[in-house]
Design an enzyme around this catalytic site. Sequence first.
Site, PDB file in Angstrom:
ATOM      1  N   SER A 199      -3.219  -7.648   3.516  1.00 48.62           N
ATOM      2  CA  SER A 199      -3.833  -7.259   4.271  1.00 48.62           C
ATOM      3  C   SER A 199      -3.723  -8.745   5.036  1.00 48.62           C
ATOM      4  O   SER A 199      -3.557  -9.417   6.662  1.00 48.62           O
ATOM      5  CB  SER A 199      -4.340  -6.892   4.536  1.00 48.62           C
ATOM      6  OG  SER A 199      -4.147  -5.494   3.891  1.00 48.62           O
ATOM      7  N   HIS A 205       0.600  -0.908   0.026  1.00 46.67           N
ATOM      8  CA  HIS A 205      -0.408   0.035  -0.272  1.00 46.67           C
ATOM      9  C   HIS A 205       1.041   1.209  -0.200  1.00 46.67           C
ATOM     10  O   HIS A 205       0.728   2.200  -0.668  1.00 46.67           O
ATOM     11  CB  HIS A 205      -0.345  -0.313   1.354  1.00 46.67           C
ATOM     12  CG  HIS A 205      -1.763  -0.857   1.743  1.00 46.67           C
ATOM     13  ND1 HIS A 205      -2.109  -1.447   2.311  1.00 46.67           N
ATOM     14  CD2 HIS A 205      -3.129  -1.234   0.523  1.00 46.67           C
ATOM     15  CE1 HIS A 205      -3.175  -2.409   2.052  1.00 46.67           C
ATOM     16  NE2 HIS A 205      -3.626  -2.414   1.287  1.00 46.67           N
ATOM     17  N   LYS A 209     -18.290  -5.843   8.222  1.00 45.94           N
ATOM     18  CA  LYS A 209     -16.999  -6.258   7.583  1.00 45.94           C
ATOM     19  C   LYS A 209     -16.240  -7.021   8.856  1.00 45.94           C
ATOM     20  O   LYS A 209     -16.124  -5.703   9.925  1.00 45.94           O
ATOM     21  CB  LYS A 209     -16.176  -5.380   7.034  1.00 45.94           C
ATOM     22  CG  LYS A 209     -14.898  -6.193   5.569  1.00 45.94           C
ATOM     23  CD  LYS A 209     -14.729  -5.338   5.194  1.00 45.94           C
ATOM     24  CE  LYS A 209     -13.236  -6.021   4.434  1.00 45.94           C
ATOM     25  NZ  LYS A 209     -12.641  -5.599   3.475  1.00 45.94           N
ATOM     26  N   ARG A 248      -1.989  -6.323  -8.209  1.00 52.84           N
ATOM     27  CA  ARG A 248      -1.256  -7.929  -8.307  1.00 52.84           C
ATOM     28  C   ARG A 248      -1.568  -8.581  -9.579  1.00 52.84           C
ATOM     29  O   ARG A 248      -2.906  -8.449  -9.926  1.00 52.84           O
ATOM     30  CB  ARG A 248      -1.393  -8.316  -6.702  1.00 52.84           C
ATOM     31  CG  ARG A 248      -1.444  -6.810  -6.158  1.00 52.84           C
ATOM     32  CD  ARG A 248      -1.182  -7.269  -4.313  1.00 52.84           C
ATOM     33  NE  ARG A 248      -3.007  -7.621  -4.413  1.00 52.84           N
ATOM     34  CZ  ARG A 248      -3.614  -7.751  -2.491  1.00 52.84           C
ATOM     35  NH1 ARG A 248      -2.933  -8.010  -2.025  1.00 52.84           N
ATOM     36  NH2 ARG A 248      -4.585  -7.954  -3.018  1.00 52.84           N
TER      37      ARG A 248
HETATM   38  O1  PNS Z   1      -8.540  -2.511   0.506  1.00 51.77           O
HETATM   39  P1  PNS Z   1     -10.107  -3.575  -0.233  1.00 51.77           P
HETATM   40  O2  PNS Z   1     -11.073  -4.090   0.846  1.00 51.77           O
HETATM   41  O3  PNS Z   1      -9.459  -3.734  -1.477  1.00 51.77           O
HETATM   42  O4  PNS Z   1     -11.030  -2.000  -0.726  1.00 51.77           O
HETATM   43  C1  PNS Z   1     -11.871  -2.021  -1.114  1.00 51.77           C
HETATM   44  C2  PNS Z   1     -11.837  -0.750  -1.218  1.00 51.77           C
HETATM   45  C3  PNS Z   1     -12.256  -0.189   0.041  1.00 51.77           C
HETATM   46  C4  PNS Z   1     -12.020   0.536  -2.400  1.00 51.77           C
HETATM   47  C5  PNS Z   1     -13.732  -0.728  -1.980  1.00 51.77           C
HETATM   48  O5  PNS Z   1     -14.140  -2.058  -1.369  1.00 51.77           O
HETATM   49  C6  PNS Z   1     -15.104  -0.221  -1.829  1.00 51.77           C
HETATM   50  O6  PNS Z   1     -14.725   1.304  -2.670  1.00 51.77           O
HETATM   51  N1  PNS Z   1     -15.890   0.579  -0.361  1.00 51.77           N
HETATM   52  C7  PNS Z   1     -16.810   1.154  -0.838  1.00 51.77           C
HETATM   53  C8  PNS Z   1     -18.285   0.733  -0.905  1.00 51.77           C
HETATM   54  C9  PNS Z   1     -18.730   0.859  -2.385  1.00 51.77           C
HETATM   55  O7  PNS Z   1     -18.052   1.982  -3.096  1.00 51.77           O
HETATM   56  N2  PNS Z   1     -18.921   0.096  -3.006  1.00 51.77           N
HETATM   57  C10 PNS Z   1     -18.989   0.031  -4.396  1.00 51.77           C
HETATM   58  C11 PNS Z   1     -17.827  -0.491  -4.995  1.00 51.77           C
HETATM   59  S1  PNS Z   1     -18.255  -0.328  -6.858  1.00 51.77           S
END
Ligand code: PNS
Length: 170
Positions: free
Chosen positions: A127, A17, A41, A90
């Site tokens: 993570s 990150h 979550k 990745r």
């Molecule tokens: O580190 P991660 O868990 O891969 O991050 C994922 C994240 C936080 C970027 C994604 O889950 C997100 O944007 N969540 C917010 C809710 C949202 O907007 N959901 C619709 C996505 S199209």
Amino acid sequence: MRRCVCPGSYDPVTNGHVDVIERASRLYDEVVAAILVNPSKNARFSPEARDEMLREATAHLPNVTVDSFSGLLVEYCRAREVDVVVKGLRPGGDFDYELQMAQMNQHLAGVETLFMATDPAYSFISSTLVKEVATYGGDVAALVPKAVLRRLQPGDGTTATGGGAPSSSA
Ligand code: PNS
């Protein structure tokens, strides 16, 4: 002023990150590293702990701020007046889901997603794996910032989940 958001769960922030945030900070005037706080979550680290670790890990980058959000990423982008999301990609499983989210965010609000190829040195880090390896006593010192390493020690009192989103600040 060119600004982007690097969103994530950051549970916890890894060196992968930090690498993406660092590289984004060379491309944009301002980078907001935004932590998703999602009560449903089951996060290992509290929002406050994730915020502190991310802040410490990016303290050397003057144009990076750390913030938290809940709900839709596009709503957060709208509120912060940012229309570019930068995410590390990745090899392997990331692509399909990331593309789907990028297309959805573009559809919902015109928010563009730029994918940054993960440095091969970090491409195996996640993570989830870091937490698993640390739980069983494996050495993750080369994979996470020092602030995270300290908190992965057994008995660290800051790993409880829960609590609200920490307030936004630089
Ligand atoms: O580190 P991660 O868990 O891969 O991050 C994922 C994240 C936080 C970027 C994604 O889950 C997100 O944007 N969540 C917010 C809710 C949202 O907007 N959901 C619709 C996505 S199209």
